[in-house]
Design an enzyme around this catalytic site. Structure first.
Site, PDB file in Angstrom:
ATOM      1  N   GLY A  12      -8.624   9.753   5.283  1.00 26.93           N
ATOM      2  CA  GLY A  12      -7.736   9.241   4.241  1.00 26.93           C
ATOM      3  C   GLY A  12      -7.910   9.984   2.925  1.00 26.93           C
ATOM      4  CG  LEU A  79     -14.393   5.394   1.931  1.00 28.51           C
ATOM      5  CD1 LEU A  79     -14.013   6.774   1.420  1.00 28.51           C
ATOM      6  CD2 LEU A  79     -14.721   4.484   0.760  1.00 28.51           C
ATOM      7  CB  ALA A  80     -11.991   2.804   7.889  1.00 27.71           C
ATOM      8  CB  SER A  83      -5.116   1.304   2.611  1.00 32.51           C
ATOM      9  OG  SER A  83      -4.274   2.434   2.731  1.00 32.51           O
ATOM     10  CB  SER A 124      -8.502  -3.431  -3.287  1.00 29.70           C
ATOM     11  OG  SER A 124      -7.230  -3.381  -3.869  1.00 29.70           O
ATOM     12  CD  GLU A 126      -2.527  -5.120  -4.476  1.00 29.10           C
ATOM     13  OE1 GLU A 126      -1.881  -5.962  -3.832  1.00 29.10           O
ATOM     14  OE2 GLU A 126      -2.140  -4.655  -5.555  1.00 29.10           O
ATOM     15  CE1 TYR A 148      -5.768  -2.934   1.652  1.00 29.85           C
ATOM     16  CE2 TYR A 148      -5.268  -3.768  -0.547  1.00 29.85           C
ATOM     17  CZ  TYR A 148      -5.936  -2.879   0.280  1.00 29.85           C
ATOM     18  OH  TYR A 148      -6.785  -1.940  -0.274  1.00 29.85           O
ATOM     19  CG  ASN A 177      -2.957   0.712  -7.864  1.00 29.11           C
ATOM     20  OD1 ASN A 177      -3.498  -0.352  -8.164  1.00 29.11           O
ATOM     21  ND2 ASN A 177      -1.856   0.772  -7.161  1.00 29.11           N
ATOM     22  N   GLY A 184      -1.087   9.111   0.362  1.00 27.95           N
ATOM     23  CA  GLY A 184      -0.087   8.890   1.412  1.00 27.95           C
ATOM     24  C   GLY A 184       1.303   8.797   0.798  1.00 27.95           C
ATOM     25  NE  ARG A 277       4.844  -3.766  -2.387  1.00 28.25           N
ATOM     26  CZ  ARG A 277       3.829  -2.964  -2.627  1.00 28.25           C
ATOM     27  NH1 ARG A 277       2.682  -3.468  -3.050  1.00 28.25           N
ATOM     28  NH2 ARG A 277       3.932  -1.671  -2.454  1.00 28.25           N
TER      29      ARG A 277
HETATM   30  P1  NAP Z   1      -5.918   5.715   3.227  1.00 24.55           P
HETATM   31  O1  NAP Z   1      -5.531   7.067   2.703  1.00 24.55           O
HETATM   32  O2  NAP Z   1      -4.866   4.799   3.720  1.00 24.55           O
HETATM   33  O3  NAP Z   1      -7.023   5.945   4.384  1.00 24.55           O
HETATM   34  C1  NAP Z   1      -7.414   4.904   5.226  1.00 24.55           C
HETATM   35  C2  NAP Z   1      -8.391   5.446   6.241  1.00 24.55           C
HETATM   36  O4  NAP Z   1      -8.810   4.381   7.107  1.00 24.55           O
HETATM   37  C3  NAP Z   1      -7.835   6.544   7.151  1.00 24.55           C
HETATM   38  O5  NAP Z   1      -8.820   7.527   7.332  1.00 24.55           O
HETATM   39  C4  NAP Z   1      -7.595   5.790   8.463  1.00 24.55           C
HETATM   40  O6  NAP Z   1      -7.650   6.600   9.610  1.00 24.55           O
HETATM   41  C5  NAP Z   1      -8.785   4.856   8.456  1.00 24.55           C
HETATM   42  N1  NAP Z   1      -8.659   3.731   9.386  1.00 24.55           N
HETATM   43  C6  NAP Z   1      -7.705   2.783   9.404  1.00 24.55           C
HETATM   44  N2  NAP Z   1      -7.944   1.907  10.392  1.00 24.55           N
HETATM   45  C7  NAP Z   1      -9.093   2.313  11.031  1.00 24.55           C
HETATM   46  C8  NAP Z   1      -9.849   1.823  12.128  1.00 24.55           C
HETATM   47  N3  NAP Z   1      -9.487   0.749  12.796  1.00 24.55           N
HETATM   48  N4  NAP Z   1     -10.981   2.496  12.482  1.00 24.55           N
HETATM   49  C9  NAP Z   1     -11.361   3.595  11.826  1.00 24.55           C
HETATM   50  N5  NAP Z   1     -10.654   4.110  10.785  1.00 24.55           N
HETATM   51  C10 NAP Z   1      -9.545   3.477  10.398  1.00 24.55           C
HETATM   52  O7  NAP Z   1      -6.738   4.920   2.094  1.00 24.55           O
HETATM   53  P2  NAP Z   1      -7.379   5.449   0.715  1.00 24.55           P
HETATM   54  O8  NAP Z   1      -6.337   5.426  -0.342  1.00 24.55           O
HETATM   55  O9  NAP Z   1      -8.163   6.662   0.966  1.00 24.55           O
HETATM   56  O10 NAP Z   1      -8.345   4.226   0.386  1.00 24.55           O
HETATM   57  C11 NAP Z   1      -9.672   4.175   0.919  1.00 24.55           C
HETATM   58  C12 NAP Z   1     -10.148   2.738   0.913  1.00 24.55           C
HETATM   59  O11 NAP Z   1     -10.122   2.215  -0.413  1.00 24.55           O
HETATM   60  C13 NAP Z   1      -9.300   1.773   1.737  1.00 24.55           C
HETATM   61  O12 NAP Z   1     -10.174   0.801   2.269  1.00 24.55           O
HETATM   62  C14 NAP Z   1      -8.374   1.124   0.722  1.00 24.55           C
HETATM   63  O13 NAP Z   1      -7.956  -0.149   1.173  1.00 24.55           O
HETATM   64  C15 NAP Z   1      -9.313   1.049  -0.476  1.00 24.55           C
HETATM   65  N6  NAP Z   1      -8.681   1.081  -1.782  1.00 24.55           N
HETATM   66  C16 NAP Z   1      -7.806   2.065  -2.091  1.00 24.55           C
HETATM   67  C17 NAP Z   1      -7.275   2.127  -3.376  1.00 24.55           C
HETATM   68  C18 NAP Z   1      -6.324   3.225  -3.774  1.00 24.55           C
HETATM   69  O14 NAP Z   1      -5.660   3.066  -4.815  1.00 24.55           O
HETATM   70  N7  NAP Z   1      -6.264   4.319  -3.048  1.00 24.55           N
HETATM   71  C19 NAP Z   1      -7.678   1.171  -4.348  1.00 24.55           C
HETATM   72  C20 NAP Z   1      -8.611   0.202  -3.987  1.00 24.55           C
HETATM   73  C21 NAP Z   1      -9.118   0.165  -2.701  1.00 24.55           C
HETATM   74  P3  NAP Z   1      -6.325   7.328  10.218  1.00 24.55           P
HETATM   75  O15 NAP Z   1      -6.208   8.613   9.442  1.00 24.55           O
HETATM   76  O16 NAP Z   1      -6.694   7.489  11.631  1.00 24.55           O
HETATM   77  O17 NAP Z   1      -5.168   6.407   9.981  1.00 24.55           O
HETATM   78  O1  F7E Z   2       2.741  -0.035  -5.078  1.00 25.91           O
HETATM   79  C1  F7E Z   2       5.916  -1.067  -6.661  1.00 25.91           C
HETATM   80  C2  F7E Z   2       5.269  -2.049  -5.720  1.00 25.91           C
HETATM   81  O2  F7E Z   2       2.387   0.729  -2.745  1.00 25.91           O
HETATM   82  C3  F7E Z   2       2.545  -0.115  -6.460  1.00 25.91           C
HETATM   83  C4  F7E Z   2      -3.048   0.588  -2.297  1.00 25.91           C
HETATM   84  O3  F7E Z   2      -3.814   1.774  -2.394  1.00 25.91           O
HETATM   85  O4  F7E Z   2      -3.423   0.095  -4.621  1.00 25.91           O
HETATM   86  C5  F7E Z   2      -2.411   0.299  -3.643  1.00 25.91           C
HETATM   87  O5  F7E Z   2      -1.600  -0.863  -3.504  1.00 25.91           O
HETATM   88  C6  F7E Z   2       3.652  -0.928  -7.099  1.00 25.91           C
HETATM   89  C7  F7E Z   2       3.931  -2.266  -6.417  1.00 25.91           C
HETATM   90  O6  F7E Z   2       0.399   0.394  -4.285  1.00 25.91           O
HETATM   91  C8  F7E Z   2       8.218   0.922  -4.685  1.00 25.91           C
HETATM   92  O7  F7E Z   2       6.068  -3.227  -5.578  1.00 25.91           O
HETATM   93  C9  F7E Z   2       8.286  -0.170  -6.554  1.00 25.91           C
HETATM   94  O8  F7E Z   2       4.055  -3.268  -7.385  1.00 25.91           O
HETATM   95  O9  F7E Z   2       1.859   2.306  -4.644  1.00 25.91           O
HETATM   96  P1  F7E Z   2       1.879   0.924  -4.119  1.00 25.91           P
HETATM   97  P2  F7E Z   2      -0.259  -1.080  -4.337  1.00 25.91           P
HETATM   98  O10 F7E Z   2       0.556  -2.062  -3.600  1.00 25.91           O
HETATM   99  O11 F7E Z   2      -0.584  -1.372  -5.763  1.00 25.91           O
HETATM  100  C10 F7E Z   2      -4.316  -0.997  -4.346  1.00 25.91           C
HETATM  101  C11 F7E Z   2      -5.346  -1.037  -5.462  1.00 25.91           C
HETATM  102  C12 F7E Z   2      -4.890  -0.940  -2.987  1.00 25.91           C
HETATM  103  O12 F7E Z   2      -6.009  -1.385  -2.759  1.00 25.91           O
HETATM  104  C13 F7E Z   2      -3.961  -0.565  -1.871  1.00 25.91           C
HETATM  105  O13 F7E Z   2      -4.694  -0.128  -0.731  1.00 25.91           O
HETATM  106  O14 F7E Z   2       4.865  -0.182  -7.014  1.00 25.91           O
HETATM  107  N1  F7E Z   2       7.023  -0.297  -6.055  1.00 25.91           N
HETATM  108  N2  F7E Z   2       9.032   0.566  -5.729  1.00 25.91           N
HETATM  109  C14 F7E Z   2       6.942   0.375  -4.898  1.00 25.91           C
HETATM  110  N3  F7E Z   2       5.920   0.573  -4.044  1.00 25.91           N
HETATM  111  C15 F7E Z   2       6.149   1.334  -2.948  1.00 25.91           C
HETATM  112  N4  F7E Z   2       5.121   1.574  -2.093  1.00 25.91           N
HETATM  113  N5  F7E Z   2       7.391   1.868  -2.684  1.00 25.91           N
HETATM  114  C16 F7E Z   2       8.464   1.696  -3.516  1.00 25.91           C
HETATM  115  O15 F7E Z   2       9.559   2.188  -3.268  1.00 25.91           O
END
Ligand code: NAP
Ligand code: F7E
Length: 333
Positions: A12, A79-80, A83, A124, A126, A148, A177, A184, A277
């Site tokens: 990821g 981290l998996a 998400s 998170s 969230e 989530y 975030n 992705g 949503r």
């Molecule tokens: P991401 O790009 O969606 O990556 C998720 C990873 O989890 C991928 O490598 C995925 O593998 C793996 N995975 C999913 N299901 C699995 C399973 N059953 N077994 C093993 N691996 C699995 O997420 P990210 O943005 O890097 O975020 C990393 C972590 O931080 C996540 O837990 C997310 O919820 C959390 N988080 C993210 C944010 C953010 O803003 N990015 C903020 C707060 C918390 P595949 O490649 O095979 O799908």
């Molecule tokens: O949405 C609004 C949507 O999908 C942000 C994950 O990494 O951060 C992430 O979760 C906002 C929301 O991220 C679109 O309604 C408007 O209010 O980029 P997002 P998220 O839901 O905040 C947290 C911290 C995590 O932990 C999660 O894993 O943007 N929005 N228009 C939209 N969002 C999406 N995806 N697509 C739209 O077209």
């Protein structure tokens, strides 16, 4: 002695940056990848010969125990997760299996193999969902607004509970975030920057979004993995909020992204209710004072710089016809 670290979610966004950080600090890095019919390691392709890949799945307890026995890590970064928030309404049970119970499976594997392993849980913002105070800190009550968010609350509390019950060195990083050119494409930041790039290059004519009034505290992913690592280097395990302390709306993100490409967003952006949503998180803002003071962690890149970096990357990549996570382009991103 060389440190050994195991990362789940290696493939990821965060996993790829964390692997680079740990390799740079001299760690031997092991990455959990789950079996699929096609290889899904684009984000770490440039690190292929430096990482040991281990096939395991958060759904399979035995595979996690075997992964730990094989890697014998000093640190585990969990981290998996499933998400993407909208998917959590479509697949609520599976989201709970990965994102909630997967944490317990990994903690149980640690208990079975080596209680000395230091554990990081990717919690998170969230979890705050509909917050009762601004900004949000470690003591702010949780009010998750999606399956989530609910699953992450479980993962957070089970991490705290295993620390208190079994004296494990278990930390929960409550990260707001964070984005990057490795994000992705379904997340709003990347959807917008890729949308801008396509319009700029004449590959698309419009960008359709949902709620543009939502506000988030957006930072740069590469800086956030440094905070994860620092948590595991402390004398005591603890929980930390990590964010920039500045919130922006999706509409701000749109304006900045289009202007970075010298385009007027009003000519191209539409909204559609299908992207709304069932329950929205309207506004999040981090108070990272504890991480600032105890970890010495501070964000460096501004929101505008982050979005401009993502727009530039997407224009460059699409202009050259490179794949989404091109190893050539990512090595420099
Ligand atoms: P991401 O790009 O969606 O990556 C998720 C990873 O989890 C991928 O490598 C995925 O593998 C793996 N995975 C999913 N299901 C699995 C399973 N059953 N077994 C093993 N691996 C699995 O997420 P990210 O943005 O890097 O975020 C990393 C972590 O931080 C996540 O837990 C997310 O919820 C959390 N988080 C993210 C944010 C953010 O803003 N990015 C903020 C707060 C918390 P595949 O490649 O095979 O799908
Ligand atoms: O949405 C609004 C949507 O999908 C942000 C994950 O990494 O951060 C992430 O979760 C906002 C929301 O991220 C679109 O309604 C408007 O209010 O980029 P997002 P998220 O839901 O905040 C947290 C911290 C995590 O932990 C999660 O894993 O943007 N929005 N228009 C939209 N969002 C999406 N995806 N697509 C739209 O077209």
């Amino acid at each position: 002695m060389k440190g050994r670290a195991l990362i789940t979610g290696l493939t990821g966004q965060d996993g790829s940056y964390l692997a680079e950080l740990l390799l740079g600090r001299g760690y031997e890095v092991f990455g959990v990848v789950r079996r699929s019919s096609s290889v899904n390691c684009e984000r770490v392709a440039h690190l292929n010969d430096q990482i040991t890949f281990i096939q395991a799945d958060l759904l399979d307890q035995t595979s996690l125990i075997s992964a730990l026995r094989r890697a014998r890590p000093h640190e585990v970064y969990n981290l998996a997760a499933q998400s993407f928030v909208p998917t959590s309404w479509e697949q609520p049970v599976l989201t709970g299996e990965f994102t909630a119970l997967g944490v317990t499976r990994m903690l149980e594997a640690i208990r079975a193999v080596d209680r000395g392993i230091r554990f990081y849980q990717a919690s998170s913002s969230e979890m705050f969902g509909k917050p009762s105070e601004f900004p949000q800190r470690e003591t702010t009550p949780f009010h998750p607004r999606s399956p989530y968010g609910v699953a992450k609350v479980y993962g957070h509390y089970v991490t705290v509970n295993y620390r208190e019950s079994y004296d494990l060195f278990a930390c929960s990083g409550i990260l707001f975030n964070h984005e990057s050119p490795r994000r992705g494409i379904e997340f709003v930041s990347r959807k917008i920057t890729q949308g801008v790039a396509k319009i700029k290059l004449g590959l698309s004519k419009e960008l359709v979004l949902g709620n543009v009034d939502a506000q988030r505290d957006w930072g740069f992913a590469e800086e956030y993995v440094e905070a994860m690592w620092r948590m595991l280097q402390q004398d005591e395990p603890d929980d930390y909020v990590v964010g920039t302390g500045v919130a922006h709306s999706v509409a701000d993100l749109v304006r900045i992204a289009f202007s970075a490409a010298n385009l007027d967003w009003q000519d191209f952006v539409k909204t559609d209710e299908s992207f709304l949503r069932p329950a929205e998180v309207d506004h999040l803002l981090a108070d990272s004072s504890k991480a600032n003071t105890k970890l010495g962690w501070k964000p460096k890149i501004s929101f505008s710089e982050l979005i401009a970096m993502m727009v530039d990357y997407d224009i460059y990549r699409l202009g050259k016809g490179l794949p989404l996570y091109s190893s050539v382009a990512l090595a420099g991103s």
